[in-house]
Motif scaffolding. Structure first.
Motif, mmCIF file in Angstrom:
data_model
loop_
_atom_site.group_PDB
_atom_site.id
_atom_site.type_symbol
_atom_site.label_atom_id
_atom_site.label_comp_id
_atom_site.label_asym_id
_atom_site.label_seq_id
_atom_site.Cartn_x
_atom_site.Cartn_y
_atom_site.Cartn_z
ATOM 1 N N THR A 58 0.834 -1.200 0.000
ATOM 2 C CA THR A 58 0.000 0.000 0.000
ATOM 3 C C THR A 58 0.874 1.257 0.000
ATOM 4 N N ARG A 107 -2.688 4.952 7.450
ATOM 5 C CA ARG A 107 -2.991 3.600 7.968
ATOM 6 C C ARG A 107 -2.788 3.651 9.478
ATOM 7 N N HIS A 135 -10.667 -0.595 3.958
ATOM 8 C CA HIS A 135 -9.462 -0.359 3.156
ATOM 9 C C HIS A 135 -9.949 -0.099 1.724
ATOM 10 N N GLN A 138 -7.826 -0.460 -1.599
ATOM 11 C CA GLN A 138 -7.522 -1.854 -1.959
ATOM 12 C C GLN A 138 -8.707 -2.447 -2.714
ATOM 13 N N ARG A 168 -9.966 -6.222 6.801
ATOM 14 C CA ARG A 168 -10.599 -4.971 6.354
ATOM 15 C C ARG A 168 -10.782 -4.918 4.847
ATOM 16 N N THR A 169 -9.887 -5.598 4.104
ATOM 17 C CA THR A 169 -10.042 -5.563 2.641
ATOM 18 C C THR A 169 -11.368 -6.220 2.253
ATOM 19 N N ARG A 229 -5.316 -13.525 4.546
ATOM 20 C CA ARG A 229 -4.471 -13.960 5.667
ATOM 21 C C ARG A 229 -5.260 -13.896 6.973
ATOM 22 N N GLN A 231 -5.655 -12.569 10.392
ATOM 23 C CA GLN A 231 -5.097 -11.323 10.928
ATOM 24 C C GLN A 231 -4.667 -11.536 12.379
ATOM 25 N N PRO A 267 -4.992 -9.989 -1.321
ATOM 26 C CA PRO A 267 -4.452 -8.627 -1.187
ATOM 27 C C PRO A 267 -2.977 -8.646 -0.779
ATOM 28 N N LEU A 268 -2.510 -9.792 -0.265
ATOM 29 C CA LEU A 268 -1.145 -9.977 0.243
ATOM 30 C C LEU A 268 -0.923 -9.073 1.461
ATOM 31 N N PRO A 269 -0.064 -9.360 2.383
ATOM 32 C CA PRO A 269 0.884 -10.471 2.366
ATOM 33 C C PRO A 269 0.214 -11.828 2.640
HETATM 34 C C1 NCD Z 1 -3.854 -6.009 3.675
HETATM 35 C C2 NCD Z 1 -4.097 -5.000 4.776
HETATM 36 O O1 NCD Z 1 -3.172 -4.339 5.248
HETATM 37 O O2 NCD Z 1 -5.260 -4.890 5.120
HETATM 38 N N1 NCD Z 1 -2.852 -5.774 2.795
HETATM 39 C C3 NCD Z 1 -2.891 -4.775 1.849
HETATM 40 O O3 NCD Z 1 -3.130 -3.627 2.126
HETATM 41 N N2 NCD Z 1 -2.644 -5.120 0.584
HETATM 42 C C4 NCD Z 1 -4.086 -7.416 4.062
HETATM 43 C C5 NCD Z 1 -3.401 -8.029 5.261
HETATM 44 O O4 NCD Z 1 -2.684 -7.390 6.020
HETATM 45 O O5 NCD Z 1 -3.599 -9.234 5.437
#
Ligand code: NCD
Length: 309
Positions: A58, A107, A135, A138, A168-169, A229, A231, A267-269
């Motif tokens: 991001t 953020r 988010h 994203q 959040r994504t 992922r 969280q 969205p990674l990671p």
């Molecule tokens: C995510 C986030 O920070 O919400 N990553 C992102 O912004 N691409 C997803 C995550 O942390 O698992």
């Protein structure tokens, strides 16, 4: 319609037309994002990137987007090296940063922090994650990728897997998909299922939803598989995390029954929820999604800060 000076805190701040306008402009930004064409659209403009939680994609994609538009970046990536460590409030940090920049990307670990920041800033604030809240940018990246891979999302089956409670994504994405007519299936261990608030938004929009605990019950019909992922950092009790850690993993065996043109996104990671063997399949689009962050964020910045390519 004008985006100039607008805050983007929640995906609900944008209507369908505005989302489509951003995605159309993002398409035009692709050659600029790749460096094949250059522009000075935001020359002399400054973006402040405030990251009070870890970030790779991001932050770097926002910085890259700003530079590709001819603008510059300043930022804080470590609370310990800013006056936050001396006890400064978010409100005062924001009032300071707005003196030095034309837009603020934030953020923060607390849900609602970006909304609060926007109240204290006359400069536009873009929420890049407020704890488990939203988010929205994203989501624009995710929608851009879905449309690129699948065309119209109307009637498409999107299967969201993983931490649907704290991710959040996901919270932003499901609201946006409700505008585009996709059918949604939520696959998660019971304690990580999608919050009732999200279900309510979907029901109101007349979107069909299914809840599952096993990906094998959903994979065959999926057009898009959106993996997330767990969280870990959001669990109030780490023993709860241990109960669900590693509880789902997408590998080539999971994909045996999948449609040939399934789009796999993340969205990674990632930690261990997608096996590396999947990366070599035609279905894996998560690194394409990662690239798409640049043209999409270029579109957002050029609309909000102002400046034509
Ligand atoms: C995510 C986030 O920070 O919400 N990553 C992102 O912004 N691409 C997803 C995550 O942390 O698992």
């Amino acid at each position: 319609m004008s985006f100039k000076g607008m805050d983007i805190i929640s995906i609900a701040d944008l209507n369908k037309d505005q989302i489509e306008e951003i995605l159309t402009l993002a398409n035009k930004m692709v050659p600029y994002a790749k460096g094949e064409k250059t522009t000075k659209a935001l020359e002399g403009k400054i973006l402040a990137n405030l990251f009070f939680e870890p970030s790779t994609r991001t932050r770097l994609s926002f910085e890259s987007a700003m530079i590709r538009l001819g603008g510059s970046n300043i930022g804080i990536t470590d609370q310990q090296n800013s006056s936050v460590a001396k006890g400064e409030t978010l409100a005062d940090t924001i009032r300071t940063v707005e003196c030095y920049a034309d837009a603020i990307v934030l953020r923060h670990p607390k849900e609602g922090a970006a909304r609060l920041a926007a109240k204290f800033s006359d400069k536009p604030v873009i929420n890049c994650g407020d704890g488990p809240g939203q988010h929205p940018t994203q989501t624009l990246v995710d929608l851009f990728t879905m449309k690129q891979e699948q065309g119209s999302m109307k009637g498409k089956n999107v299967v969201l897997v993983g931490d649907l409670k704290y991710g959040r994504t996901v919270h932003s994405l499901v609201e946006a998909l409700s505008l585009f007519g996709a059918n949604l299936t939520f696959v998660a261990p019971d304690i990580l299922q999608i919050p009732q608030e999200s279900i309510k938004v979907l029901e109101k929009a007349g979107i069909s939803t299914k809840l599952e605990t096993d990906i094998n019950n959903a994979i065959a019909d999926a057009d898009v598989l959106y993996v997330t992922r767990i969280q870990k950092e959001r669990f109030p009790d780490q023993s709860e995390y241990e109960k669900v850690a590693g509880s789902y993993r997408i590998d080539n065996a999971t994909l045996r029954e999948a449609k040939k043109n399934l789009t796999i996104m993340h969205p990674l990671p990632r930690v261990d929820e997608i096996a590396p063997e999947v990366d070599a399949t035609e279905n894996a689009k998560y690194f394409k999604q990662t690239f798409n962050a640049v043209p999409v964020r270029m579109a957002i910045l050029s609309l909000i800060v102002g400046g034509q390519i």
